[in-house]
Scaffold this motif. Sequence first.
Motif, short mmCIF file in Angstrom:
data_model
loop_
_atom_site.label_atom_id
_atom_site.label_comp_id
_atom_site.label_asym_id
_atom_site.label_seq_id
_atom_site.Cartn_x
_atom_site.Cartn_y
_atom_site.Cartn_z
N LEU A 31 0.80 -1.28 0.03
CA LEU A 31 0.03 -0.15 -0.05
C LEU A 31 0.90 1.23 -0.01
CD1 LEU A 31 -2.69 1.29 -0.10
CD2 LEU A 31 -2.92 1.17 2.65
N LEU A 32 1.80 1.41 0.84
CA LEU A 32 2.75 2.60 0.74
C LEU A 32 3.51 2.61 -0.54
CD1 LEU A 32 4.34 4.63 1.95
CD2 LEU A 32 5.85 3.05 3.23
N ALA A 33 3.88 1.44 -1.07
CA ALA A 33 4.53 1.66 -2.48
C ALA A 33 3.56 2.00 -3.45
CB ALA A 33 4.88 0.37 -3.11
N LYS A 34 2.31 1.66 -3.54
CA LYS A 34 1.36 2.40 -4.48
C LYS A 34 1.16 3.74 -4.15
CE LYS A 34 -3.49 1.51 -6.05
NZ LYS A 34 -4.61 0.79 -5.89
N GLN A 41 8.76 -4.02 -3.48
CA GLN A 41 10.46 -4.45 -3.51
C GLN A 41 11.11 -3.43 -2.90
OE1 GLN A 41 8.57 -5.36 -5.98
NE2 GLN A 41 8.17 -7.41 -5.82
N GLN A 42 11.12 -2.25 -3.45
CA GLN A 42 11.94 -1.00 -3.20
C GLN A 42 11.79 -0.55 -1.85
OE1 GLN A 42 11.31 1.90 -6.17
NE2 GLN A 42 13.36 3.09 -5.56
N ILE A 43 10.30 -0.73 -1.26
CA ILE A 43 10.05 -0.26 0.20
C ILE A 43 10.66 -1.15 1.01
CG2 ILE A 43 8.21 -0.10 1.87
CD1 ILE A 43 7.98 2.25 0.02
N SER A 44 10.44 -2.67 0.63
CA SER A 44 11.21 -3.61 1.54
C SER A 44 12.68 -3.32 1.49
CB SER A 44 10.86 -5.10 0.93
OG SER A 44 11.55 -5.91 1.51
N ALA A 45 13.47 -2.86 0.52
CA ALA A 45 14.76 -2.82 0.38
C ALA A 45 15.44 -1.54 1.38
CB ALA A 45 15.15 -2.62 -0.89
N TRP A 46 14.32 -0.58 1.13
CA TRP A 46 14.57 0.67 1.92
C TRP A 46 14.60 0.25 3.65
CZ3 TRP A 46 10.83 4.26 -0.98
CH2 TRP A 46 11.47 4.68 -2.07
N GLU A 47 13.54 -0.54 3.93
CA GLU A 47 13.38 -1.04 5.17
C GLU A 47 14.60 -1.64 5.81
OE1 GLU A 47 9.09 -2.20 6.01
OE2 GLU A 47 8.32 -0.27 5.60
N LYS A 48 15.11 -2.51 4.99
CA LYS A 48 15.92 -3.59 5.60
C LYS A 48 17.26 -2.84 5.39
CE LYS A 48 13.44 -7.79 4.21
NZ LYS A 48 13.51 -8.73 3.30
#
Length: 90
Positions: A31-34, A41-48
């Motif tokens: 949802l944040l990505a949208k 995947q970009q949100i996930s990479a930022w959070e990691k």
Amino acid sequence: MPRPLKQKTTRESFAHTLRYYRVKKEWSQALLAKKAGVSQQQISAWEKGRLWIQPEMLDRLARVLGVGVDELFVDKRRKRRCVFRDEDES
């Protein structure tokens, strides 16, 4: 003797803070990505902390989350601003 606290890098502090605000809004990464116009995947990479956010994305992400850009760099667990330093330093 207590161990000294490991100082977090800017990237690590940003990663934790991004996740904090996303979870606080009860949003999924998708949802944040949208809303931000990026991939999940970009949100996930930022959070990691695996991928550093581009400067032009900071403003958009802050607006989507309803916070100031500077708030994305505040360690919410310790209530203090992260220390900016060269990411190559260990």
